[in-house]
Write an enzyme that holds these catalytic residues in place. Structure first.
Site, mmCIF file in Angstrom:
data_model
loop_
_atom_site.group_PDB
_atom_site.id
_atom_site.type_symbol
_atom_site.label_atom_id
_atom_site.label_comp_id
_atom_site.label_asym_id
_atom_site.label_seq_id
_atom_site.Cartn_x
_atom_site.Cartn_y
_atom_site.Cartn_z
ATOM 1 N N SER A 147 41.378 33.302 34.515
ATOM 2 C CA SER A 147 41.009 33.613 35.896
ATOM 3 C C SER A 147 40.618 35.073 35.989
ATOM 4 O O SER A 147 41.118 35.909 35.224
ATOM 5 C CB SER A 147 42.192 33.344 36.831
ATOM 6 N N TYR A 160 50.441 35.154 39.144
ATOM 7 C CA TYR A 160 49.335 34.384 38.576
ATOM 8 C C TYR A 160 48.513 35.245 37.617
ATOM 9 O O TYR A 160 48.137 34.803 36.528
ATOM 10 C CB TYR A 160 48.453 33.840 39.704
#
Length: 249
Positions: A147, A160
């Protein structure tokens, strides 16, 4: 696509998080290219729907209902693939949790630990389980989802972001270890995509402004093909190119 043009005929492809989103769409595309897809997800209903779609399009799949917090189950998965096929040609490590968007000091320990378990520990466990099988393939390909959060490290995204940065580090080291083999392993930044996870992270965002999971998966699919020469890199879907390459030692 005609049978004569399928680029993955006879290959075995393992996809985690295959019941929805990008994982689901990649599973369908891999099957469409002739691969037998080993589809892994927690949701049995979602897997069965995927299987119906794959079979309806003339493909084939093996369904594996598995919660990736079951580390022993991940180990058994590699063993089962070895016993049945003796190799693995394509790995798509897609399953992940968002965790929580929160100041670092407010993240609950149990949330932190579960998110890292699914996003990092399970990814490492999966790599460990199938690495010998990918090494046996004529042109093994591993795709590990990352990501942009791993690099931007925005406020409140620490959990995250840290988990995806760890996954990229695993991939880069793995690439160093296997760079003399036909095996190619790369990370992928899919960018903002119309998925359930994105909706969870950005509830006020207009989903129509984002590319669909199918559109994003179509750009990732070529990383499973024999023509890929890059390894240890970061493929940016939005720019449709590798942004970071493994530095040779």
């Amino acid at each position: 696509m005609s049978d004569t043009a399928r680029r993955l005929d006879g290959r075995i492809a393992l996809v985690t998080g295959a019941s929805r989103g990008i994982g689901r769409e990649l599973a369908k595309l891999l099957a469409g290219e002739g691969a037998h897809v080993v589809a892994v997800a927690r949701t049995v209903g979602g897997l069965e729907e995927l299987d119906d779609e794959i079979q309806g399009a003339g493909g084939s799949a093996t369904l594996v209902p598995l919660d990736l917090t079951d580390m022993a189950g991940i180990d058994r998965l590699g063993g089962a693939i070895a016993e049945r096929w003796g190799r693995l040609d394509v790995l798509v490590a897609n399953a992940a949790l968002l965790g929580v968007l929160s100041p670092i000091g407010h993240i609950e320990a149990k949330v932190f630990e579960k998110t890292m378990a699914v996003n990092v520990t399970a990814t490492w466990r999966l790599i460990r389980s199938v690495d010998p099988l990918l090494r046996r393939a004529e042109a093994g390909r591993a795709i590990v989802m990352s990501s942009g959060a791993a690099h931007s490290a925005k406020a409140f995204w620490s959990l995250y972001a840290a988990s995806k940065a760890a996954c990229e580090a695993l991939v880069r080291s793995w690439a160093h270890e296997t760079d003399t083999l036909p095996l190619r392993v790369n990370s992928v930044d899919p960018g903002a995509t119309r998925t359930a996870m994105r909706k969870q992270a950005m509830p006020g965002e207009d989903p129509a402004s984002l590319p669909s999971a199918a559109e994003v998966a179509a750009r990732i699919l070529p990383l499973a093909f024999d023509a890929v020469t890059e390894t240890g890199g970061l493929f940016n879907v939005r720019e449709n190119r590798f942004l970071a390459y493994r530095t040779p030692s």
